[in-house]
Design a protein around this motif. Sequence first.
Motif, short mmCIF file in Angstrom:
data_model
loop_
_atom_site.label_atom_id
_atom_site.label_comp_id
_atom_site.label_asym_id
_atom_site.label_seq_id
_atom_site.Cartn_x
_atom_site.Cartn_y
_atom_site.Cartn_z
N ASN A 29 5.97 -1.93 6.83
CA ASN A 29 5.02 -3.07 7.60
C ASN A 29 4.06 -2.63 6.16
O ASN A 29 2.98 -3.24 6.60
N CYS A 30 4.05 -1.87 4.92
CA CYS A 30 3.11 -1.23 4.48
C CYS A 30 2.90 -2.86 2.97
O CYS A 30 2.13 -2.61 2.52
N ILE A 31 3.67 -3.85 2.97
CA ILE A 31 3.44 -5.06 2.57
C ILE A 31 2.53 -6.09 2.69
O ILE A 31 2.04 -6.11 4.26
N ASP A 32 1.02 -6.04 2.26
CA ASP A 32 0.16 -6.52 2.65
C ASP A 32 -0.22 -7.94 1.76
O ASP A 32 -0.85 -8.43 1.75
N LEU A 33 1.15 -8.80 0.39
CA LEU A 33 0.79 -9.55 -0.43
C LEU A 33 1.74 -9.65 -0.55
O LEU A 33 3.21 -8.98 -0.93
N ARG B 229 1.01 -1.07 0.06
CA ARG B 229 0.25 -0.36 0.41
C ARG B 229 1.04 1.27 0.04
O ARG B 229 1.61 0.92 0.81
N SER B 230 0.74 2.27 -0.63
CA SER B 230 1.24 4.00 -1.19
C SER B 230 1.11 4.30 -0.02
O SER B 230 -0.33 4.42 0.54
N GLU C 246 0.51 -0.62 -5.29
CA GLU C 246 1.32 -1.57 -6.14
C GLU C 246 1.94 -2.32 -5.97
O GLU C 246 1.56 -3.30 -4.51
N GLU C 247 2.89 -2.87 -6.71
CA GLU C 247 3.13 -3.49 -6.70
C GLU C 247 4.90 -3.99 -7.79
O GLU C 247 5.21 -3.27 -8.01
N ASN C 248 5.37 -4.39 -7.47
CA ASN C 248 7.20 -5.03 -8.09
C ASN C 248 6.86 -6.32 -7.88
O ASN C 248 6.54 -6.97 -6.72
N CYS C 249 8.06 -6.86 -8.56
CA CYS C 249 8.03 -8.23 -8.77
C CYS C 249 9.65 -8.74 -8.80
O CYS C 249 9.96 -7.71 -9.47
N PHE C 250 10.04 -9.88 -8.08
CA PHE C 250 11.50 -9.87 -7.96
C PHE C 250 11.59 -11.44 -8.51
O PHE C 250 10.53 -12.19 -7.80
#
Length: 64
Positions: free
Chosen positions: A47-51, A12-13, A19-23
């Motif tokens: 802690n903004c990562i939700d998935l 979450r921004s 928003e998404e990033n791929c790695f």
Amino acid sequence: MNHLRPYTVRYRSFDNGKEENCFYASDSFEARTLAMEFNKYIHDHPNCIDLIRCEEQLISPINT
């Protein structure tokens, strides 16, 4: 042998947008670590990562 899989890290921004990033990583923890290393907002707000989702495609190193 280190097998890499594509992981999507969604967060979450500041304006509550998704928003998404791929790695490519060996597991979800490594994907989280890479996200924190390469994305300043995630680094500052872990802690903004939700998935963290594995995209199921296996990438293995080429043996030469």
